[in-house]
Enzyme design. Structure first.
Site, PDB file in Angstrom:
ATOM      1  N   LYS A  41       3.104  11.778   6.889  1.00 30.64           N
ATOM      2  CA  LYS A  41       2.042  11.549   7.946  1.00 30.64           C
ATOM      3  C   LYS A  41       2.729  12.182   9.450  1.00 30.64           C
ATOM      4  O   LYS A  41       2.471  13.016   9.039  1.00 30.64           O
ATOM      5  CB  LYS A  41       2.161   9.616   8.047  1.00 30.64           C
ATOM      6  CG  LYS A  41       0.549   9.300   7.402  1.00 30.64           C
ATOM      7  CD  LYS A  41       0.528   7.462   6.963  1.00 30.64           C
ATOM      8  CE  LYS A  41      -0.194   6.768   6.373  1.00 30.64           C
ATOM      9  NZ  LYS A  41      -1.625   7.706   6.031  1.00 30.64           N
TER      10      LYS A  41
ATOM     11  N   PHE B 231       0.947  -1.148  -0.119  1.00 27.52           N
ATOM     12  CA  PHE B 231      -0.142   0.157   0.073  1.00 27.52           C
ATOM     13  C   PHE B 231       1.125   1.176  -0.304  1.00 27.52           C
ATOM     14  O   PHE B 231       1.506   1.744   0.685  1.00 27.52           O
ATOM     15  CB  PHE B 231      -0.942   0.306   1.609  1.00 27.52           C
ATOM     16  CG  PHE B 231      -2.041   1.260   1.324  1.00 27.52           C
ATOM     17  CD1 PHE B 231      -3.447   1.547   0.367  1.00 27.52           C
ATOM     18  CD2 PHE B 231      -1.339   2.257   1.510  1.00 27.52           C
ATOM     19  CE1 PHE B 231      -3.532   1.980   0.056  1.00 27.52           C
ATOM     20  CE2 PHE B 231      -1.879   3.676   1.596  1.00 27.52           C
ATOM     21  CZ  PHE B 231      -3.519   3.624   1.050  1.00 27.52           C
TER      22      PHE B 231
ATOM     23  N   ASP C 274       9.817   2.571   1.968  1.00 28.61           N
ATOM     24  CA  ASP C 274       8.347   3.979   1.933  1.00 28.61           C
ATOM     25  C   ASP C 274       8.320   3.625   3.062  1.00 28.61           C
ATOM     26  O   ASP C 274       8.013   2.647   4.060  1.00 28.61           O
ATOM     27  CB  ASP C 274       7.324   2.782   0.952  1.00 28.61           C
ATOM     28  CG  ASP C 274       5.958   3.983   1.656  1.00 28.61           C
ATOM     29  OD1 ASP C 274       6.140   4.158   2.436  1.00 28.61           O
ATOM     30  OD2 ASP C 274       5.223   2.994   1.019  1.00 28.61           O
TER      31      ASP C 274
END
Length: 404
Positions: free
Chosen positions: A259, A145, A230
């Site tokens: 984030k 994801f 990531d």
């Protein structure tokens, strides 16, 4: 008296009436928050065990971060990258030092960081590695994801994210996550990068086998391929280290961050790499109007400084062991699988008992907010400011839900 439409049932109905149904949120309407706690429009308090998918690693409204935002709001919020503002260089320098890299390219969202990484890797492949024009490929993992842009969903194996959004972007090879032999076999002379999550978050906090990440690093070095990590969810203290890659002393060629970098206040993402990689970009080839804006840089600089002390990494590691012990104690008592790294856990509930959604609804009724994923799996990712007593409360509530 609060208008009935501002109470939970009315607010939920309004949200369903006026917004596209691209999410299926729990029926709770939050109006305020502080630290690890949320309060809804009816005044009920909830322990936050999701932390905005790790965007709130430092809790809600961390005083140092809020102060930085307030101070910057009074001075300057946006210039665009057409000019240089006084928060920009300091942020880029401090983040580069935290990552051990030469350069930083600030963006806004995690998906933008991933898209940036893909573009940089392709350009590096053509200009540095000598891949023929239009032939670059990137190796990715099943269960990944990395976001939901058109290019990113092109190499997703989640049909909910991918189906009916074609035609899909070519140039990606998907291999099983954690299978080093399959990854090595997929690399050819036109491969420019391997793009991986060191821990797969959306998949249910899936931790790869020991030795996998060092093996990926070795293969990438031997084959002249960039290793792109990531760390948008896994990085910045979540797993008990600054980066999840740190657990096996692995240093990728490129970090993708986001984030928590925005402190739960503004969207901030970044790509960090050395000059021989990020230096391939020239003016006009990539950019963002809001990327690296003054407000974002002011907040993100304070985030980097919080991490530089090591306090939050230590809290995550120490409290994570408490979380692990409590969750493993529930194996065979409603849980059939547990994966924990720092303050990040994936829990597999016996599907004969309930779905992950049902578990989260029952937790919500008892004042705990968490998120389900993929059937009977739920994720726990509380803010790193959570206390021992609050972890124990979450564990006790989970046990009640499993045995009720």
């Amino acid at each position: 008296m609060i208008d009935d439409m501002l109470r939970t049932p009315g607010a939920v109905r309004d949200a369903e009436r006026w917004t596209a149904h691209n999410y299926h949120p729990l029926p709770v309407v939050i109006s305020s928050a502080e630290g690890a706690w949320l309060t809804d429009v009816d005044g009920k308090r909830y322990l936050d065990c999701l932390a905005g998918y790790s965007a709130l690693n430092f809790g809600h409204r961390h005083p140092q971060l809020v102060a930085a935002a307030h101070a910057q709001l009074d001075r300057l919020t946006l210039t665009s990258r057409a000019f240089i503002h006084d928060q920009f260089a300091g942020f880029c320098r401090e983040l580069a030092e935290l990552c051990g890299k030469d350069l930083v390219l600030p963006m806004n969202t995690g998906a933008e960081a991933v898209e940036t990484g893909i573009k940089v890797a392709r350009k590096w492949g053509y200009q540095v590695k000598g891949v023929p024009a239009g032939q670059a490929n990137i190796v990715v993992a099943e269960g990944n994801f990395h976001g939901r842009t058109t290019t990113i969903v092109s190499f997703s194996t989640d049909e909910d994210a991918r189906a009916d959004f074609g035609p899909y972007t070519p140039g990606f090879t998907v291999v099983p996550y954690g299978d080093l032999d399959a990854l090595a076999a997929a690399i050819d002379e036109n491969t420019v990068a391997v793009l991986l999550e060191p821990i797969q978050g959306e998949q249910g906090v899936v931790i790869p086998p020991e030795g996998y990440l060092p093996g990926v690093r070795q293969v990438c070095t031997e084959r002249n391929v960039l290793f792109i990590a990531d760390e948008i969810q896994s990085g910045l203290g979540r797993t008990g280290r600054t980066f999840a890659c740190d657990h096996e002393s692995v240093v990728p060629d490129m970090y993708l961050l986001g984030k928590a970098l925005g402190g739960g206040i503004v969207p901030v993402s970044a790509v960090a790499a050395n000059t021989d990689v990020l230096g391939v970009l020239q003016p006009g080839q990539h950019g963002s109007t809001f990327g690296g804006n003054p407000l974002a840089c002011a907040v993100a600089t304070e985030v980097v400084r919080l991490l530089a002390t090591g306090e939050f990494q230590r809290r995550s590691a120490e409290l994570g062991e408490r979380l692990r012990a409590g969750l493993e104690g529930l194996l065979g008592k409603g849980l059939v699988g547990v994966r924990v790294r720092g303050l990040w856990a994936g829990l597999d509930i016996d599907p004969a008992l309930m779905s992950g959604r049902e578990a989260c609804e029952r937790l919500m009724a008892r004042g705990i907010l968490a998120k389900d994923t993929h059937g009977s799996t739920i994720r726990l990712a509380p803010p790193l400011v959570i206390t021992e007593a609050e972890i124990d409360r979450a564990l006790t509530t989970l046990a009640e839900v499993l045995t009720a």
